[in-house]
Design a protein around this motif. Sequence first.
Motif, mmCIF file in Angstrom:
data_model
loop_
_atom_site.group_PDB
_atom_site.id
_atom_site.type_symbol
_atom_site.label_atom_id
_atom_site.label_comp_id
_atom_site.label_asym_id
_atom_site.label_seq_id
_atom_site.Cartn_x
_atom_site.Cartn_y
_atom_site.Cartn_z
ATOM 1 N N ASP A 118 7.131 0.334 -2.094
ATOM 2 C CA ASP A 118 6.463 -0.775 -1.413
ATOM 3 C C ASP A 118 4.988 -0.842 -1.783
ATOM 4 O OD1 ASP A 118 8.771 -1.579 -0.164
ATOM 5 O OD2 ASP A 118 8.272 -0.678 1.769
ATOM 6 N N GLU A 119 4.322 0.315 -1.792
ATOM 7 C CA GLU A 119 2.898 0.345 -2.135
ATOM 8 C C GLU A 119 2.665 -0.197 -3.538
ATOM 9 O OE1 GLU A 119 1.621 4.358 -1.545
ATOM 10 O OE2 GLU A 119 1.862 4.251 0.635
ATOM 11 N N LEU A 120 3.512 0.206 -4.477
ATOM 12 C CA LEU A 120 3.375 -0.286 -5.852
ATOM 13 C C LEU A 120 3.641 -1.785 -5.930
ATOM 14 C CD1 LEU A 120 5.134 2.606 -7.808
ATOM 15 C CD2 LEU A 120 2.691 2.060 -7.789
ATOM 16 N N LEU A 121 4.654 -2.236 -5.222
ATOM 17 C CA LEU A 121 4.975 -3.658 -5.223
ATOM 18 C C LEU A 121 3.832 -4.477 -4.649
ATOM 19 C CD1 LEU A 121 7.073 -5.919 -5.683
ATOM 20 C CD2 LEU A 121 7.890 -5.476 -3.356
ATOM 21 N N ILE A 127 1.952 -7.883 -6.224
ATOM 22 C CA ILE A 127 2.036 -9.214 -5.616
ATOM 23 C C ILE A 127 1.694 -9.106 -4.140
ATOM 24 C CG2 ILE A 127 3.724 -10.143 -7.262
ATOM 25 C CD1 ILE A 127 5.915 -9.611 -5.283
ATOM 26 N N PRO A 128 1.236 -10.203 -3.555
ATOM 27 C CA PRO A 128 0.864 -10.151 -2.134
ATOM 28 C C PRO A 128 2.049 -9.764 -1.245
ATOM 29 C CG PRO A 128 0.107 -12.186 -3.150
ATOM 30 C CD PRO A 128 0.995 -11.511 -4.149
ATOM 31 N N LYS A 129 1.752 -9.035 -0.181
ATOM 32 C CA LYS A 129 2.773 -8.564 0.750
ATOM 33 C C LYS A 129 3.621 -9.711 1.309
ATOM 34 C CE LYS A 129 3.326 -5.587 4.831
ATOM 35 N NZ LYS A 129 4.432 -6.310 5.372
ATOM 36 N N PRO A 130 3.010 -10.815 1.758
ATOM 37 C CA PRO A 130 3.852 -11.896 2.291
ATOM 38 C C PRO A 130 4.843 -12.448 1.257
ATOM 39 C CG PRO A 130 1.559 -12.248 2.894
ATOM 40 C CD PRO A 130 1.588 -11.111 1.927
ATOM 41 N N VAL A 131 4.415 -12.522 0.009
ATOM 42 C CA VAL A 131 5.309 -13.022 -1.050
ATOM 43 C C VAL A 131 6.431 -12.016 -1.287
ATOM 44 C CG1 VAL A 131 5.463 -13.660 -3.489
ATOM 45 C CG2 VAL A 131 3.489 -14.397 -2.125
ATOM 46 N N ALA A 132 6.086 -10.739 -1.364
ATOM 47 C CA ALA A 132 7.106 -9.700 -1.562
ATOM 48 C C ALA A 132 8.122 -9.714 -0.421
ATOM 49 C CB ALA A 132 6.438 -8.339 -1.675
ATOM 50 N N ARG A 146 -11.390 1.444 -1.433
ATOM 51 C CA ARG A 146 -12.187 0.710 -0.430
ATOM 52 C C ARG A 146 -12.066 -0.793 -0.653
ATOM 53 N NH1 ARG A 146 -13.199 -0.231 4.331
ATOM 54 N NH2 ARG A 146 -15.285 -0.907 4.857
ATOM 55 N N PHE A 147 -12.111 -1.235 -1.920
ATOM 56 C CA PHE A 147 -11.890 -2.658 -2.218
ATOM 57 C C PHE A 147 -10.530 -3.100 -1.682
ATOM 58 C CE2 PHE A 147 -14.856 -2.761 -6.122
ATOM 59 C CZ PHE A 147 -15.845 -3.425 -5.427
ATOM 60 N N ASP A 148 -9.515 -2.300 -1.944
ATOM 61 C CA ASP A 148 -8.166 -2.646 -1.483
ATOM 62 C C ASP A 148 -8.084 -2.732 0.037
ATOM 63 O OD1 ASP A 148 -7.231 -2.828 -4.077
ATOM 64 O OD2 ASP A 148 -6.356 -0.815 -4.087
ATOM 65 N N GLU A 149 -8.769 -1.834 0.722
ATOM 66 C CA GLU A 149 -8.778 -1.869 2.197
ATOM 67 C C GLU A 149 -9.409 -3.166 2.694
ATOM 68 O OE1 GLU A 149 -10.931 1.679 3.116
ATOM 69 O OE2 GLU A 149 -9.182 2.980 2.844
ATOM 70 N N LEU A 150 -10.522 -3.550 2.072
ATOM 71 C CA LEU A 150 -11.191 -4.799 2.476
ATOM 72 C C LEU A 150 -10.336 -6.015 2.149
ATOM 73 C CD1 LEU A 150 -14.822 -3.903 1.356
ATOM 74 C CD2 LEU A 150 -14.001 -4.169 3.710
#
Length: 129
Positions: free
Chosen positions: A50-53, A57-62, A113-117
Amino acid sequence: MHDLQPCRCVVLAGTQQSPELKIALDREQQKSRKLEVSMKNLDREMKRSDELLYQMIPKPVADRLRSGEAAINTCEVFANVTVMFSDVVGFAEICQNITPMGVVDLLNHMYTRFDELIELHRVYKHVIT
């Protein structure tokens, strides 16, 4: 005495089955433990998948794709977009002064940190290398 002989056979048969039942129970318990370990490993790998996916791509799309929605229906149009390019000022100099693992840790910390934001603000990320 003759009447008690069938009773003795039943008792004897019962005592002979007890070790066999214990062995069978032990085998089933071992299978159960192995199954528990396998399930934990599966859960861990699914989270990793899931983390790799979600990095691609965005979580809502996945999530919509997983629910069976057609890929074409997951496409979105945005009236406005912002593109961010990142660069580490003085990166070459930094690399000269720290270990290779220090460079990896620095970049990992910065982009984590970028990913968290990005996740916090529900922003779509596409990495161009």
